[in-house]
Design an enzyme around this catalytic site. Sequence first.
Site, PDB file in Angstrom:
ATOM      1  N   ALA A 120      -3.331  70.487 -16.274  1.00  0.00           N
ATOM      2  CA  ALA A 120      -3.999  69.338 -17.092  1.00  0.00           C
ATOM      3  C   ALA A 120      -5.384  69.335 -17.117  1.00  0.00           C
ATOM      4  O   ALA A 120      -6.107  68.773 -18.072  1.00  0.00           O
ATOM      5  CB  ALA A 120      -3.226  68.081 -16.815  1.00  0.00           C
TER       6      ALA A 120
ATOM      7  N   THR B 274      -4.137  85.849 -21.961  1.00  0.00           N
ATOM      8  CA  THR B 274      -2.624  86.331 -22.119  1.00  0.00           C
ATOM      9  C   THR B 274      -1.921  85.161 -21.348  1.00  0.00           C
ATOM     10  O   THR B 274      -1.868  85.004 -20.053  1.00  0.00           O
ATOM     11  CB  THR B 274      -2.460  87.589 -21.187  1.00  0.00           C
TER      12      THR B 274
ATOM     13  N   CYS C  64      -6.188  65.593  -4.840  1.00  0.00           N
ATOM     14  CA  CYS C  64      -7.168  66.067  -5.138  1.00  0.00           C
ATOM     15  C   CYS C  64      -8.534  65.794  -4.335  1.00  0.00           C
ATOM     16  O   CYS C  64      -9.354  66.523  -4.141  1.00  0.00           O
ATOM     17  CB  CYS C  64      -7.486  66.262  -6.748  1.00  0.00           C
TER      18      CYS C  64
END
Length: 369
Positions: free
Chosen positions: A68, A231, A313
């Site tokens: 996110a 990728t 966080c």
Amino acid sequence: MIYLDYQATTPLAPEVIAAMTEALARYGNPHSAHAMGRRAAAEVELARDRVSRTLGLGDGRLIFTSGATEALNTAIQGVARGAPSGRTRIVAIATEHAAVLDTVTACALEGMEPVFLPVKDDGLVDMNAAEAAIDEGTALVIAMQANNEIGVLQPLDEISALAEKVGALFLCDAVQGFGRMPLPVVPDMVAISAHKVHGPKGIGALWLKGDLAIPPLMHGGGQEGGLRSGTLSPLLCAGFGVAAKLCLDRRDEDAAHVEALWETAKALFAGWTINGSVDHRYHGNLNIRRDGIDAARILSSCRRVAMSLGSACASGSGRTSHVLRATGLTDMQARSSIRLGFGRYTTMSDLEEAALLILETASEQERIA
């Protein structure tokens, strides 16, 4: 270990582990044209369809990202770089995740004007301030569906209407709500993450409405419709897809289980104060305080309980929660707060045992104070 930190991350679903274990043996590059590559690409597209179905927003495109944080950065910085002349304002709520607050602040270097809306003491945005701030010079409005620290559900329909009225884009951080509750509006952009819904870490997505186009954050091979080069990992995509499908298949069952846990948790902590709105809230989040206790000491004493003082966080920063401060709590009150997050794999006995340990530790602190 009793795990009560669902807002930080969720346990991998057994079905996700099985799907990813099977996919480990298939190493084709999904961007290659040969048979192995085409099979990998098919797995990616199946996952994309499953995530899109769970999101349930209709016409749009889903871009896989590393999480996110990347999705939010792509959206915010993309809008900042591609904003029409005269639209230089980005409006966000003061209680947003750091991935939003820090990115919006950084956009000042691009000539944008960051505006952070205050919240009331229940954690809900001050709509009078929002109406005054969201004007014709606004390029982007950002709001979180369910707050990651206090679980408050913002009035997305009202916020979205203000953005639409002035022609601004609306971005929703739906990380905590995705898979658990539908969005009440169709934003222009939505950021989600797999590891909050029993999927793997390292993958998320940005959904864009209709044919909305923004400049890419990363350049390279032009993958993901030119918006996200690099990728893709079919392994992570497969895990995300299965996790999303499980959320859709089990939505009612999971919701009933969380509701039962919520009612029990409220009763167990009846003497504590709930931080944030009780009426407008995701019930898998219980952020509570007991004035006079040291929540950090509870955390260190109850080693068998995985819980949190706030956002993972910001863990270890030494700062009190910016979310709790924004609601008007003092530093002392914020330091007396703990966050309990529960969900699909939390048992009632887990919750009851954890509560007993927490309450005993809090009472011991009060006795020796």
